[in-house]
Write an enzyme that holds these catalytic residues in place. Sequence first.
Site, PDB file in Angstrom:
ATOM      1  N   CYS A  89       1.026  -1.535   0.366  1.00 45.58           N
ATOM      2  CA  CYS A  89       0.110   0.468  -0.123  1.00 45.58           C
ATOM      3  C   CYS A  89       0.788   1.127  -0.136  1.00 45.58           C
ATOM      4  O   CYS A  89       1.609   1.404   1.311  1.00 45.58           O
ATOM      5  CB  CYS A  89      -1.044  -0.114   1.681  1.00 45.58           C
ATOM      6  SG  CYS A  89      -1.777   1.670   1.173  1.00 45.58           S
TER       7      CYS A  89
ATOM      8  N   CYS B 161      -0.350   4.361   2.651  1.00 39.92           N
ATOM      9  CA  CYS B 161      -0.903   3.983   4.104  1.00 39.92           C
ATOM     10  C   CYS B 161      -0.675   2.560   4.337  1.00 39.92           C
ATOM     11  O   CYS B 161       0.641   2.418   4.234  1.00 39.92           O
ATOM     12  CB  CYS B 161      -1.962   4.356   4.714  1.00 39.92           C
ATOM     13  SG  CYS B 161      -3.409   4.384   4.140  1.00 39.92           S
ATOM     14  N   SER B 162      -1.559   2.307   4.378  1.00 35.91           N
ATOM     15  CA  SER B 162      -1.047  -0.114   5.577  1.00 35.91           C
ATOM     16  C   SER B 162      -1.953  -0.501   5.085  1.00 35.91           C
ATOM     17  O   SER B 162      -2.897  -0.973   5.851  1.00 35.91           O
ATOM     18  CB  SER B 162      -0.464   1.049   7.133  1.00 35.91           C
ATOM     19  OG  SER B 162      -2.242   1.227   7.348  1.00 35.91           O
ATOM     20  N   CYS B 163      -2.514   0.157   4.063  1.00 37.55           N
ATOM     21  CA  CYS B 163      -4.521  -1.059   3.742  1.00 37.55           C
ATOM     22  C   CYS B 163      -3.941  -2.550   3.312  1.00 37.55           C
ATOM     23  O   CYS B 163      -3.431  -2.602   2.775  1.00 37.55           O
ATOM     24  CB  CYS B 163      -4.574  -0.112   1.789  1.00 37.55           C
ATOM     25  SG  CYS B 163      -5.852   1.368   2.329  1.00 37.55           S
TER      26      CYS B 163
END
Lengths: 213, 105
Positions: free
Chosen positions: A115, A118-120
Amino acid sequence: MPTFDSKKIAHAHREVHAHLPSDPALRVKALESLLVEKGLVASETIDNWIELYSERIGPMRGARLVARSWTDPAFRDRLLSDAGQVVKDYGYQGHATEHLKAVENTPGVHNLVVCTLCSCYPFSILGMSPIWYRSAAYRARAVKEPRVVLHEFGVTLPEDVGVRVWDSTAELRYLVIPERPKGTEGWDEDHLAAIVTRDSMIGTQRDLSVEPA
Amino acid sequence: MIAPDDPFAPLGHRFAEPWHAQTLAAAHALVDEGHATPAQWADALGAALARAAVQGAPDTEDTYYLAALEALESLAPLDPAQLSDRKSEWRDAYLRTPHGQPVTL
């Protein structure tokens, strides 16, 4: 005349501050207490999430999907065409996996998930994401130099194996279906699921060991 | 160089600090209750992470969670002054409560 014992006072001072939560911990506490007090969120929702993702939900859910895809071709087709529905059928859904795409490794293709924003991540089938997945280095480099990143994870891809990098978003997350290793013929789903690792479903591992994970 | 972790670490060690878990859980709850969309959360977190990188913050777990907390504070439908006051109230409550006793406002 009052006495001033600097050592004693310093000790008392340290004692008090040792029990004081850190600044970010106090910020979260303030936020959570106000959200709950105003009826915006239920404290149970927060507590349940922490319990689920600290102790219960891990990559075994994704591993079960992968294992079944190895033994049931019709299921594999369904997983590849509509992973979001399959996840719902298993009761594994969360808003991070409502829209999920499964991508399969083949002898000529390796898939890697990142991602960049961000941090999906598909939390409800893989559990909490590893910290390296959320690091700036991984988010920036997985797209620019995937082979180098893979090498750092111990994966050396032959030149004739192509790499596909999938950039996750809030709307679409990915699950890598690793190749079934040789030597697992005749294994049942539980046995197979035990060798499927979290990293193989992110794509930072390619070859699975036939020893249980 | 990326430092891979131990993918077989027990599930109980997923959060280094309780506030890390509380931050993500509160963000989840905000989305779950419809106060923010998943895309709004991702955008706010992405922006906070980008700001941290520009400011030269180290690429660590703490930096990630501080960015997540900043994103959460920006998304929560709360008055920043009220948040700040509440934080002071909690701080005072901890300071006046003897160790081992429950801390209440």
